[in-house]
Design an enzyme around this catalytic site. Structure first.
Site, PDB file in Angstrom:
ATOM      1  N   ASP A  80      15.957  -0.067  12.727  1.00 12.87           N
ATOM      2  CA  ASP A  80      15.128   1.135  12.905  1.00 12.87           C
ATOM      3  C   ASP A  80      15.795   2.196  13.772  1.00 12.87           C
ATOM      4  OD1 ASP A  80      13.103  -0.098  11.377  1.00 12.87           O
ATOM      5  OD2 ASP A  80      12.305  -1.106  13.146  1.00 12.87           O
ATOM      6  N   HIS A  96       8.374   3.174   9.163  1.00 11.11           N
ATOM      7  CA  HIS A  96       8.121   2.291  10.302  1.00 11.11           C
ATOM      8  C   HIS A  96       6.816   2.725  10.992  1.00 11.11           C
ATOM      9  CE1 HIS A  96       9.021  -0.439  13.549  1.00 11.11           C
ATOM     10  NE2 HIS A  96       8.688   0.518  14.402  1.00 11.11           N
ATOM     11  N   LEU A 131      19.015  -5.361   6.226  1.00  9.29           N
ATOM     12  CA  LEU A 131      20.066  -5.253   5.211  1.00  9.29           C
ATOM     13  C   LEU A 131      21.445  -5.298   5.879  1.00  9.29           C
ATOM     14  CD1 LEU A 131      18.272  -2.502   3.152  1.00  9.29           C
ATOM     15  CD2 LEU A 131      18.724  -4.846   2.382  1.00  9.29           C
ATOM     16  N   SER A 154       0.834  -1.212   0.000  1.00 10.19           N
ATOM     17  CA  SER A 154       0.000   0.000   0.000  1.00 10.19           C
ATOM     18  C   SER A 154       0.869   1.263   0.000  1.00 10.19           C
ATOM     19  CB  SER A 154      -0.978  -0.001   1.173  1.00 10.19           C
ATOM     20  OG  SER A 154      -0.325   0.187   2.388  1.00 10.19           O
ATOM     21  N   ASN A 155       2.036   1.207   0.616  1.00  9.32           N
ATOM     22  CA  ASN A 155       2.928   2.372   0.543  1.00  9.32           C
ATOM     23  C   ASN A 155       3.491   2.542  -0.864  1.00  9.32           C
ATOM     24  OD1 ASN A 155       3.388   3.915   3.174  1.00  9.32           O
ATOM     25  ND2 ASN A 155       3.438   1.792   3.883  1.00  9.32           N
TER      26      ASN A 155
END
Ligand code: GAR
Length: 215
Positions: free
Chosen positions: A147, A111, A95, A15-16
């Site tokens: 994050d 996030h 990553l 959706s993003n």
């Protein structure tokens, strides 16, 4: 202005990705999506890209011996498509440092929580269980932690007494869809400057926007 070339990395619903596609189609985003890459063959996001005739790549983790090998192939694909910016949009893999070293300050993530609170998976569930009254979403540069990279912008969302994980996730998602295209446009306009872990957006007093439901 030259169009910013994006490589969008996805694992699921997309959706993003769709919000970015829609932003480009509306002319709000000075960007083009060079490629959409997924680690999941059946990701709905890949279908969304195909419907727009955007090149897609499925990189199967099972075909690689280790994370470094996978990330090397991923980096080669991104270079092949000459992307300027790597956009993680629900990409559920961490990553490796060797990948990130190849794209300094060129990888961003969204996030579903107000970092540094509730990093990792299920940010919405973590917020509900903790009992916070305000949560939201964060767009940040990706560094070697989970994050933990420099925060570019955030949007706040109130938590309601009767919220479920689903209802809260949906309300946060609506803000994600506004925030991510906006940040990409700031980067396209060359307005985002990073000093250490402090990010400034020229022409902005601050990077947090509160939705009206917070009052
Ligand atoms: C979004 O809520 C995004 O913030 C989250 O995954 C969802 C992807 O939705 N990302 C993370 O939790 C990353 N740690 P989408 O596939 O519909 O864009």
């Amino acid at each position: 202005m030259n169009l910013l070339k994006l490589a969008v990395l996805v694992s699921g619903r997309g959706s993003n990705l769709q919000a970015i596609i829609d932003g480009i189609k509306k002319g709000d985003l000075s960007a083009t999506i060079s490629v959409v890459i997924s680690n999941c063959q059946n990701a709905l996001a890949l279908n969304r890209a195909r419907e727009e005739n955007i090149p897609t790549v499925f990189l199967d983790p099972k075909n690689f011996f280790c994370r470094e090998d996978y990330d090397l192939a991923l980096a080669e694909k991104i270079k092949e498509y000459e992307a300027d910016l790597v956009v993680l949009a629900g990409f559920m893999r961490v990553l490796s440092p060797s990948f990130l070293d190849k794209f300094p300050l060129k990888v961003i993530n969204i996030h579903p929580a107000l970092l540094p609170s509730f990093p990792g998976t299920h940010g919405q569930k973590q917020a509900l269980e903790y009992g916070v009254k305000v949560t939201g979403c964060t767009v940040h540069f990706v560094d070697q932690g989970v994050d933990t990279g420099p925060i570019i912008a955030q949007r706040a969302v109130s938590v309601h007494d009767d919220d479920t994980e689903k209802s809260l996730a949906e309300r946060i998602l609506r803000e994600e869809h506004k925030l991510y295209p906006q940040v990409i446009q700031w980067i396209a306009e060359g307005r985002v400057k990073v000093t250490g872990r402090i990010v400034r957006v020229s022409g902005m007093n601050q990077g947090t926007v509160t939705d009206s439901s917070c009052y």
